[in-house]
Scaffold this motif. Sequence first.
Motif, PDB file in Angstrom:
ATOM      1  N   ASN A 163     -82.222   6.329   6.628  1.00 22.44           N
ATOM      2  CA  ASN A 163     -82.787   6.007   7.934  1.00 22.44           C
ATOM      3  C   ASN A 163     -82.737   4.511   8.201  1.00 22.44           C
ATOM      4  OD1 ASN A 163     -84.151   6.893  10.363  1.00 22.44           O
ATOM      5  ND2 ASN A 163     -85.974   5.888   9.556  1.00 22.44           N
ATOM      6  N   VAL A 164     -83.123   3.705   7.216  1.00 21.24           N
ATOM      7  CA  VAL A 164     -83.080   2.247   7.377  1.00 21.24           C
ATOM      8  C   VAL A 164     -81.643   1.781   7.597  1.00 21.24           C
ATOM      9  CG1 VAL A 164     -83.403   0.040   6.176  1.00 21.24           C
ATOM     10  CG2 VAL A 164     -85.192   1.784   6.100  1.00 21.24           C
ATOM     11  N   ALA A 165     -80.724   2.299   6.795  1.00 17.89           N
ATOM     12  CA  ALA A 165     -79.327   1.884   6.916  1.00 17.89           C
ATOM     13  C   ALA A 165     -78.773   2.218   8.292  1.00 17.89           C
ATOM     14  CB  ALA A 165     -78.487   2.559   5.838  1.00 17.89           C
ATOM     15  N   SER A 166     -79.176   3.350   8.834  1.00 13.28           N
ATOM     16  CA  SER A 166     -78.690   3.747  10.148  1.00 13.28           C
ATOM     17  C   SER A 166     -79.298   2.895  11.255  1.00 13.28           C
ATOM     18  CB  SER A 166     -78.990   5.225  10.389  1.00 13.28           C
ATOM     19  OG  SER A 166     -78.495   5.636  11.645  1.00 13.28           O
ATOM     20  N   VAL A 167     -80.616   2.683  11.172  1.00  7.19           N
ATOM     21  CA  VAL A 167     -81.299   1.884  12.196  1.00  7.19           C
ATOM     22  C   VAL A 167     -80.752   0.455  12.216  1.00  7.19           C
ATOM     23  CG1 VAL A 167     -83.530   0.862  12.832  1.00  7.19           C
ATOM     24  CG2 VAL A 167     -83.402   3.271  12.164  1.00  7.19           C
ATOM     25  N   TRP A 168     -80.480  -0.095  11.030  1.00  7.01           N
ATOM     26  CA  TRP A 168     -79.991  -1.468  10.938  1.00  7.01           C
ATOM     27  C   TRP A 168     -78.470  -1.566  10.865  1.00  7.01           C
ATOM     28  CZ3 TRP A 168     -83.897  -3.725   6.793  1.00  7.01           C
ATOM     29  CH2 TRP A 168     -85.164  -3.815   7.377  1.00  7.01           C
ATOM     30  N   GLN A 169     -77.787  -0.424  10.901  1.00  2.00           N
ATOM     31  CA  GLN A 169     -76.317  -0.378  10.843  1.00  2.00           C
ATOM     32  C   GLN A 169     -75.781  -1.208   9.664  1.00  2.00           C
ATOM     33  OE1 GLN A 169     -73.825   1.476  13.134  1.00  2.00           O
ATOM     34  NE2 GLN A 169     -75.729   2.511  12.572  1.00  2.00           N
ATOM     35  N   VAL A 391     -86.748 -11.720  10.912  1.00  2.50           N
ATOM     36  CA  VAL A 391     -88.083 -11.143  11.104  1.00  2.50           C
ATOM     37  C   VAL A 391     -87.860  -9.707  11.548  1.00  2.50           C
ATOM     38  CG1 VAL A 391     -90.309 -11.370  12.283  1.00  2.50           C
ATOM     39  CG2 VAL A 391     -88.932 -13.409  11.812  1.00  2.50           C
ATOM     40  N   ARG A 392     -87.932  -8.784  10.615  1.00  2.23           N
ATOM     41  CA  ARG A 392     -87.400  -7.440  10.829  1.00  2.23           C
ATOM     42  C   ARG A 392     -88.503  -6.382  10.875  1.00  2.23           C
ATOM     43  NH1 ARG A 392     -81.865  -8.063  10.009  1.00  2.23           N
ATOM     44  NH2 ARG A 392     -81.562  -5.811  10.258  1.00  2.23           N
ATOM     45  N   ASN A 393     -88.615  -5.741  12.041  1.00  9.69           N
ATOM     46  CA  ASN A 393     -89.428  -4.539  12.115  1.00  9.69           C
ATOM     47  C   ASN A 393     -88.792  -3.458  11.253  1.00  9.69           C
ATOM     48  OD1 ASN A 393     -91.520  -5.243  13.794  1.00  9.69           O
ATOM     49  ND2 ASN A 393     -90.525  -4.533  15.670  1.00  9.69           N
ATOM     50  N   THR A 394     -89.608  -2.703  10.564  1.00  7.87           N
ATOM     51  CA  THR A 394     -89.076  -1.635   9.726  1.00  7.87           C
ATOM     52  C   THR A 394     -89.610  -0.288  10.185  1.00  7.87           C
ATOM     53  OG1 THR A 394     -90.888  -1.547   8.119  1.00  7.87           O
ATOM     54  CG2 THR A 394     -89.191  -3.237   7.776  1.00  7.87           C
ATOM     55  N   PRO A 395     -88.878   0.782   9.916  1.00 10.10           N
ATOM     56  CA  PRO A 395     -89.482   2.108  10.061  1.00 10.10           C
ATOM     57  C   PRO A 395     -90.659   2.235   9.092  1.00 10.10           C
ATOM     58  CG  PRO A 395     -87.081   2.236   9.791  1.00 10.10           C
ATOM     59  CD  PRO A 395     -87.476   0.830   9.475  1.00 10.10           C
ATOM     60  N   ILE A 396     -91.409   3.306   9.213  1.00  6.82           N
ATOM     61  CA  ILE A 396     -92.528   3.531   8.296  1.00  6.82           C
ATOM     62  C   ILE A 396     -91.958   4.080   6.989  1.00  6.82           C
ATOM     63  CG2 ILE A 396     -94.714   4.745   7.927  1.00  6.82           C
ATOM     64  CD1 ILE A 396     -95.078   4.821  10.937  1.00  6.82           C
ATOM     65  N   CYS A 397     -91.639   3.179   6.097  1.00  9.77           N
ATOM     66  CA  CYS A 397     -90.959   3.585   4.851  1.00  9.77           C
ATOM     67  C   CYS A 397     -91.160   2.493   3.801  1.00  9.77           C
ATOM     68  CB  CYS A 397     -89.474   3.836   5.102  1.00  9.77           C
ATOM     69  SG  CYS A 397     -88.623   2.466   5.903  1.00  9.77           S
ATOM     70  N   GLU A 398     -92.372   2.442   3.274  1.00 11.24           N
ATOM     71  CA  GLU A 398     -92.720   1.377   2.334  1.00 11.24           C
ATOM     72  C   GLU A 398     -91.790   1.334   1.127  1.00 11.24           C
ATOM     73  OE1 GLU A 398     -96.219   2.042   4.895  1.00 11.24           O
ATOM     74  OE2 GLU A 398     -94.899   3.389   3.761  1.00 11.24           O
ATOM     75  N   SER A 399     -91.413   2.498   0.627  1.00  9.89           N
ATOM     76  CA  SER A 399     -90.573   2.533  -0.567  1.00  9.89           C
ATOM     77  C   SER A 399     -89.221   1.882  -0.307  1.00  9.89           C
ATOM     78  CB  SER A 399     -90.386   3.982  -1.032  1.00  9.89           C
ATOM     79  OG  SER A 399     -89.777   4.032  -2.299  1.00  9.89           O
ATOM     80  N   ALA A 400     -88.557   2.293   0.743  1.00 14.37           N
ATOM     81  CA  ALA A 400     -87.220   1.759   1.034  1.00 14.37           C
ATOM     82  C   ALA A 400     -87.251   0.274   1.336  1.00 14.37           C
ATOM     83  CB  ALA A 400     -86.594   2.518   2.206  1.00 14.37           C
TER      84      ALA A 400
END
Length: 659
Positions: A163-169, A391-400
């Motif tokens: 999910n992170v990789a996709s959101v941040w391409q 300064v990066r907003n992240t999805p709700i994914c503390e582990s990743a």
Amino acid sequence: MISYKKEGLKDETLLELYTSMLKPRLIEEKMLILLRQGKISKWFSGIGQEAISVGVTKAMKTEEYILPMHRNLGVFTTREIPLRRLFAQWQGKASGFTKGRDRSFHFGTQEYNIVGMISHLGPQLGVADGIALASKLNNKNQVTAVFTGEGGTSEGDFHEALNVASVWQLPVLFCIENNGYGLSTPTSEQYNCKDLADRAIGYGMESHIIDGNNILEVYNKISVLAEDIRKNPRPVLLEFKTFRMRGHEEASGTKYVPQELMDTWAKKDPLDNYKSFLFENGILTEALDEKFRAEIKTEIDNALAEAEAEKPIVPSETEELNDVYQNHTYQEVTPNSTTEEIRLIDAISQGLKQSMERHDDLVIMGQDIADYGGVFKITDGFVDAFGKDRVRNTPICESAIVETGMGLSIAGMKSVVEMQFADFVTSGFNPVVNYLAKSHYRWNQNADVVVRMPCGAGVAAGPFHSQTNEAWFTKTPGLKVVYPAFPYDAKGLLASAINDPNPVLFFEHKALYRSIRQEVPTDYFTLPLGKASLLREGNDITIIAYGAAVHWALKTLDKHEDIQADLIDLRSLQPLDTDAIYASVKKTGKAIILQEDSLFGGIASDISALIMENCFEQLDAPVKRVASMETPIPFINQLEDQYLSRDKFEGELLKLLEY
């Protein structure tokens, strides 16, 4: 059984692919003999899966990172790691990659741009995100490849990382080796979809299914994809269809696998089929094949002889302790004389901002920290100052996100990860205690990550937003833990935490954010980690506290002006300033430790034990611990007041003074 397409490849390349598969196969056959002889302790066989490791590695550039798994010996051999070092690693010799501290493929090497796995499987997927993010931020036009098995796709880390990789391409090749079984559990009991590649749809991600036993299909497909991703960064999910011909590890066996299934896949052996293809096309001859095999076997035998001749590791307590953290020399930056009265929250914001100005490679990540400025507004205005790349907003994914921080460190960058509340670190606990904490000890890779932890009760936030959970981390070798109580300390210690190349948990008490003010230098400065602050001096008793408890102790002493006490604000819990503690207790003869956390298993217990062991002859009374109730933290103020150790301290202090 397997259809090969040369795609215009030269005979030289076709033969290189063959020998690159042959080498790990012959090594594995030798390892199985050594395993039976007791010369190695464990082996995870990749026989029948060589085409994936070799094809992916051959298609990538040597400067691009690969994060392999147990059955990816071909990654290591194709990157031409000296066999002597691999064999030394598997035998627990000093010239291996972990100095005997970990086994098999649980290691990484910056020299060959390989980052090995940990047994928890999932975290390396997020680490790949961090490495790819660094590549993207630095315009390196590089691809990162990370492996997992079909079993690992059931872990939450898989979802979070994709999910992170996709959101941040991010330019990541997520490589699933679908080999039929997770230990003994077949795929029919692991997931309920036809192809794992279909999961990419949910992430808005491109995916491909590849015959994992066809070396040319693997190599050609990855070559094309990698070149395109370098120009157009994006993640791609790859499902390699293959089969595990031996047990999960050799002790597991394969009795749970139907024989007809074994027979079917034996006919699809990637090495045998490719060899036949090369013979049929006149590219490989019997004589040439024998030559290749003889050369590889000689290399194996010579490397084994060297590894076996190496003397066993001689344990050194000093070396073991010294390797837990990366060496770091504190550099003092003294503040200017210009100060302003600011709150704790302002000091943290200033310290973070000035560190961002000082370190161009520093990235901060967290939920809602960008335009919104964070739930406590600490990063308000940071996007305007530093941009959304840093300064990066992240999805709700503390582990990743913790794992991404680790990946940034591997790539030579710094990161600060904000837990919206310290309580939420439980969702990222595994990478903190098993990846960040252990990497330097295991294979000399530092984790240059600061995890900011807004914590503490007293604000009516209830059981899930009020914990002060520092004891979870002071127990874990490899982590540093900082817990300031004042704006001046918070600013200077945060700067030092960011400078430190080791992982630091930085606790910030929410109840102090806007209630405590202090004169603080306006410019950048540092304070050393591991040095306590002596706030009050006296001969009657030693009071030891940190965080909000420091202010509770100060309030009590202000109420009892006749009590002459040494009041020690620890500021840093790991490393702990035992010198300051012992010196004070030996002077006063009495010690009381005040913490906000509940009593059992808290750091006060360890401090008490240290005092008893090192200052016993100077003590005039038992060491006293004062802590909060053994319950979760309640919401309503009457219950929260009862829970906290704040109002218990005065009575316990007076009792101890009378002893």
